[in-house]
Design an enzyme around this catalytic site. Structure first.
Site, PDB file in Angstrom:
ATOM      1  N   SER A  68       0.845  -1.234  -0.067  1.00 22.68           N
ATOM      2  CA  SER A  68      -0.093   0.046  -0.045  1.00 22.68           C
ATOM      3  C   SER A  68       0.912   1.318   0.112  1.00 22.68           C
ATOM      4  CB  SER A  68      -0.907   0.113   1.202  1.00 22.68           C
ATOM      5  OG  SER A  68      -1.461   1.386   1.501  1.00 22.68           O
ATOM      6  N   HIS A  80      -0.939  -1.375  -4.641  1.00 27.04           N
ATOM      7  CA  HIS A  80      -2.101  -1.040  -3.646  1.00 27.04           C
ATOM      8  C   HIS A  80      -2.378   0.193  -3.524  1.00 27.04           C
ATOM      9  CE1 HIS A  80      -5.691  -2.319  -1.126  1.00 27.04           C
ATOM     10  NE2 HIS A  80      -5.279  -1.260  -0.547  1.00 27.04           N
ATOM     11  N   ASP A  91      -4.722   3.353  -1.988  1.00 22.20           N
ATOM     12  CA  ASP A  91      -5.945   3.757  -1.312  1.00 22.20           C
ATOM     13  C   ASP A  91      -6.204   5.126  -1.510  1.00 22.20           C
ATOM     14  OD1 ASP A  91      -6.268   1.157   0.653  1.00 22.20           O
ATOM     15  OD2 ASP A  91      -3.994   1.988   1.192  1.00 22.20           O
ATOM     16  N   MET A 133      -9.009   7.806  -0.480  1.00 29.00           N
ATOM     17  CA  MET A 133      -9.991   8.203   0.621  1.00 29.00           C
ATOM     18  C   MET A 133     -10.485   9.534   0.234  1.00 29.00           C
ATOM     19  SD  MET A 133      -7.559   6.940   3.696  1.00 29.00           S
ATOM     20  CE  MET A 133      -6.964   5.112   3.775  1.00 29.00           C
ATOM     21  N   HIS A 153      -8.189   0.493  -4.078  1.00 31.22           N
ATOM     22  CA  HIS A 153      -9.085   0.253  -3.031  1.00 31.22           C
ATOM     23  C   HIS A 153      -9.894   1.714  -2.755  1.00 31.22           C
ATOM     24  CE1 HIS A 153      -9.578  -0.618   1.573  1.00 31.22           C
ATOM     25  NE2 HIS A 153     -10.616  -0.569   0.951  1.00 31.22           N
ATOM     26  N   MET A 210     -12.278   4.105  -1.052  1.00 29.17           N
ATOM     27  CA  MET A 210     -12.938   4.175   0.297  1.00 29.17           C
ATOM     28  C   MET A 210     -13.602   5.512   0.014  1.00 29.17           C
ATOM     29  SD  MET A 210      -9.768   2.944   2.726  1.00 29.17           S
ATOM     30  CE  MET A 210      -8.543   2.832   1.219  1.00 29.17           C
ATOM     31  N   MET A 256     -10.900  -5.988   5.417  1.00 29.50           N
ATOM     32  CA  MET A 256     -10.283  -5.131   6.065  1.00 29.50           C
ATOM     33  C   MET A 256     -10.102  -5.658   7.575  1.00 29.50           C
ATOM     34  SD  MET A 256      -9.865  -2.249   4.199  1.00 29.50           S
ATOM     35  CE  MET A 256      -8.920  -1.468   5.556  1.00 29.50           C
ATOM     36  N   ASP A 293      -6.423  -6.393   4.393  1.00 31.76           N
ATOM     37  CA  ASP A 293      -5.554  -5.272   4.346  1.00 31.76           C
ATOM     38  C   ASP A 293      -5.967  -4.760   5.717  1.00 31.76           C
ATOM     39  OD1 ASP A 293      -4.940  -2.546   3.760  1.00 31.76           O
ATOM     40  OD2 ASP A 293      -6.692  -2.163   2.332  1.00 31.76           O
TER      41      ASP A 293
HETATM   42  C1  DX5 Z   1      -6.575   1.717   5.258  1.00 27.76           C
HETATM   43  C2  DX5 Z   1      -5.842   1.068   4.086  1.00 27.76           C
HETATM   44  C3  DX5 Z   1      -4.625   0.091   3.998  1.00 27.76           C
HETATM   45  C4  DX5 Z   1      -3.387   0.582   4.682  1.00 27.76           C
HETATM   46  C5  DX5 Z   1      -2.536  -0.550   5.113  1.00 27.76           C
HETATM   47  O1  DX5 Z   1      -7.667   2.059   5.105  1.00 27.76           O
HETATM   48  O2  DX5 Z   1      -6.885   0.440   3.296  1.00 27.76           O
HETATM   49  O3  DX5 Z   1      -4.608  -0.341   2.755  1.00 27.76           O
HETATM   50  O4  DX5 Z   1      -2.717   1.577   4.228  1.00 27.76           O
HETATM   51  O5  DX5 Z   1      -1.711  -0.172   5.823  1.00 27.76           O
HETATM   52  P1  DX5 Z   1      -0.907  -0.920   6.960  1.00 27.76           P
HETATM   53  O6  DX5 Z   1      -0.322  -2.143   6.385  1.00 27.76           O
HETATM   54  O7  DX5 Z   1       0.099   0.080   7.753  1.00 27.76           O
HETATM   55  O8  DX5 Z   1      -1.952  -1.369   8.110  1.00 27.76           O
HETATM   56 ZN    ZN Z   2      -6.186  -0.542   1.338  1.00 26.21          ZN
END
Ligand code: DX5
Ligand code: ZN
Length: 223
Positions: free
Chosen positions: A13, A38, A40, A42, A71, A73, A142, A180
């Site tokens: 990620s 990956h 993320d 947001m 991903h 969110m 998650m 994740d």
């Molecule tokens: C959280 C993300 C993850 C996050 C994982 O909302 O979806 O992908 O970056 O990070 P670590 O491995 O540090 O938990």
């Molecule tokens: Zn993620």
């Protein structure tokens, strides 16, 4: 292809990467053995944090030929799918908790020619996927509440992974089960034993610095 499915896919990620040089960071994790990238996304609404959107993804895409595992969110999500597809997402994963018409979201992702994933928050039971599971290329469990890297793995998510593995094996589909949040070399084997075949990891990889990326990625894979 059978071999591919029995392998463990590692999807670093980039949330924990150095955002001032993301292209370089992606080249480094690619060279270090990452199977996917990956990303993320947001929105400060579905989750309490903001990251990046399609224009940045489009700039990152040329830095790796590995699949971009995006991903989302964000809520609402449907209006953004085309832009993320055009920007270079190969797998688009959305949350059924983010809107009332998740079946429509999956169909829209597939109509764009992309692989479709469903991400479940820690409180969401696996059976919400009962009537869509056969449509999915990937299920993302998650194991932290989405929004931030560096949180601790929520142990009871192992039961959800086991339940989903059983269901996918019964169906005989090749659906990837990705986990994740809080995944580190110390707990990766437990997560794999529960039935995951893809691991997302952010802070555990990036805190090692570029010289250490390959070692952490191999350790997550169990070799
Ligand atoms: C959280 C993300 C993850 C996050 C994982 O909302 O979806 O992908 O970056 O990070 P670590 O491995 O540090 O938990
Ligand atoms: Zn993620």
């Amino acid at each position: 292809m059978a071999d591919f499915m029995s392998e463990i896919l590692i999807s670093p990620s980039i949330l924990s990467a150095d955002f001032a040089c993301l292209g370089e960071e992606i080249r480094a994790i690619d060279a270090a053995g990452a199977d996917m990238i990956h990303v993320d996304v947001m929105d400060g609404h579905f989750v309490p944090n903001l990251t990046l959107g399609p224009p940045i993804l489009a700039k990152l895409k040329p830095h790796s030929n590995k699949p971009f595992d995006v991903h989302l969110m964000i809520s609402p999500v449907d209006q953004w799918l085309e832009q993320f597809a055009d920007a270079g997402a190969d797998i688009i994963t959305a949350h059924p908790e983010a809107g009332p018409h998740f079946h429509r979201t999956i169909q829209a992702i597939k109509a764009l020619g992309k692989k479709a994933g469903a991400a479940l928050n820690p409180h969401t039971p696996p059976d919400v996927l009962d009537y869509v599971i056969e449509e999915l290329d990937l299920i993302l469990v998650m194991s932290v509440n989405p929004g931030f890297g560096g949180q601790s793995f929520i142990e009871n998510q192992l039961h959800k992974i086991e339940a989903l593995r059983k269901r996918v094996d019964q169906l005989g589909t090749n659906t990837i089960i990705e986990v994740d949040g809080g995944v580190t070399p110390a707990n990766a084997q437990t997560v794999i034993d529960a039935g995951a075949n893809a691991l997302v990891s952010g802070s555990a990889i990036f805190k090692a610095g570029p010289q250490g990326y390959a070692e952490v990625i191999s350790a997550l894979r169990g070799r």
